[in-house]
Enzyme design. Sequence first.
Site, mmCIF file in Angstrom:
data_model
loop_
_atom_site.group_PDB
_atom_site.id
_atom_site.type_symbol
_atom_site.label_atom_id
_atom_site.label_comp_id
_atom_site.label_asym_id
_atom_site.label_seq_id
_atom_site.Cartn_x
_atom_site.Cartn_y
_atom_site.Cartn_z
ATOM 1 N N HIS A 56 0.852 -1.189 0.000
ATOM 2 C CA HIS A 56 0.000 0.000 0.000
ATOM 3 C C HIS A 56 0.889 1.241 0.000
ATOM 4 C CE1 HIS A 56 0.939 -0.583 4.240
ATOM 5 N NE2 HIS A 56 0.421 0.590 4.553
ATOM 6 N N HIS A 58 1.207 3.920 2.208
ATOM 7 C CA HIS A 58 1.622 4.677 3.375
ATOM 8 C C HIS A 58 3.140 4.818 3.325
ATOM 9 C CE1 HIS A 58 -2.243 3.958 5.939
ATOM 10 N NE2 HIS A 58 -2.290 5.103 5.277
ATOM 11 N N ASP A 60 5.793 4.671 5.212
ATOM 12 C CA ASP A 60 6.790 3.729 5.737
ATOM 13 C C ASP A 60 6.901 2.472 4.882
ATOM 14 O OD1 ASP A 60 4.143 3.362 6.759
ATOM 15 O OD2 ASP A 60 4.881 1.967 8.259
ATOM 16 N N HIS A 61 6.032 2.329 3.883
ATOM 17 C CA HIS A 61 6.065 1.171 2.998
ATOM 18 C C HIS A 61 6.467 1.527 1.563
ATOM 19 C CE1 HIS A 61 4.055 -1.583 5.899
ATOM 20 N NE2 HIS A 61 3.613 -0.427 6.365
ATOM 21 N N HIS A 134 -7.329 -2.490 5.672
ATOM 22 C CA HIS A 134 -6.566 -1.372 6.209
ATOM 23 C C HIS A 134 -7.289 -0.078 5.855
ATOM 24 C CE1 HIS A 134 -3.186 0.344 8.150
ATOM 25 N NE2 HIS A 134 -2.597 0.842 7.081
ATOM 26 N N ASP A 201 0.116 -4.121 6.932
ATOM 27 C CA ASP A 201 -0.906 -3.405 7.682
ATOM 28 C C ASP A 201 -2.338 -3.886 7.404
ATOM 29 O OD1 ASP A 201 1.510 -2.149 7.844
ATOM 30 O OD2 ASP A 201 0.711 -0.128 7.718
ATOM 31 N N HIS A 259 7.532 -4.951 11.826
ATOM 32 C CA HIS A 259 6.716 -3.745 11.803
ATOM 33 C C HIS A 259 6.297 -3.334 13.214
ATOM 34 C CE1 HIS A 259 3.368 -1.027 10.617
ATOM 35 N NE2 HIS A 259 4.042 -0.895 9.485
#
Length: 297
Positions: A56, A58, A60-61, A134, A201, A259
Amino acid sequence: MLGTASQAPTRRRNHNGYLLRWDGEGLLFDPGEGTQRQMLQAGVSANDITRLCLTHFHGDHCLGVPGVVQRLSLDRVAHPVRAHYPASGRHFFERLRHASAFHEIAELCEEPIEREGWIAAGTFGELRARRLDHRVETFGYRLVEPDGRRMVPELLDRFGISGPRVGLLQRNGTLDVDGRTVGLGEVSEPRRGQRAAFIMDTRLCDAVHELADGADLLVIEATFLAEDGSLADEYAHLTAAQAGRVAAECGVRKLVLTHFSQRYPHPERFRDEAAEQFGGEIVLAEDLMRVPVPTRR
């Protein structure tokens, strides 16, 4: 394990980043900020990457995508690299891919995920995706090696088959031995293909269990501890206890927890909590750790 933090990196943990070496494939999952440098620290070359898989968008990914993409061209990676990501985030990927000026040499082939199910196949097996629960569209990944057959030495000896003739039998399915046709099934036994799953997530949902089912290796987020279960549900994440329970219910062989929220100073608590639910092998991921895929059953 190129990075094992969650929303914010810490002194010990980089943003996400995971490279799965699978025969001739190198699948880079969720490269967060700093992944390019983590690759150098881990001895991972841009040439090792064959697929870029984002769950996805976000930060941090995915904030490491610009550096990784540009490194592909800087190192003149000769093979095509496939990029899989949720199709709803095309505009994000476009911005990340062209975040700054660079001379693009490498071939990056975008293959956005439009729907659940099969997304790629090859000699390595099949790569599948399932939609998770999510706050933005998120997919988990499952890699499935084809089932095969294992040659049984005792049966080969019974028919006097050895050396190059073993390979000939494997390729052709049959072999003439002193006027008798020996079939592959007579000298081998079924060998289950290996399975690996990558789940980031999400709240608990059916897709989590479908991805993890029978996995030899499960890499899964464990952002929260059970004491903060209400926060986990609010922010659509898993607890370590939930990750352990999924592994137990799905017959996982090796569970890799990652994570982690920076709110917890003692990471061993994640392992302890998961172990209350799952009696198999548990790995508490650390940056730059190498985790072997379990050998075939």
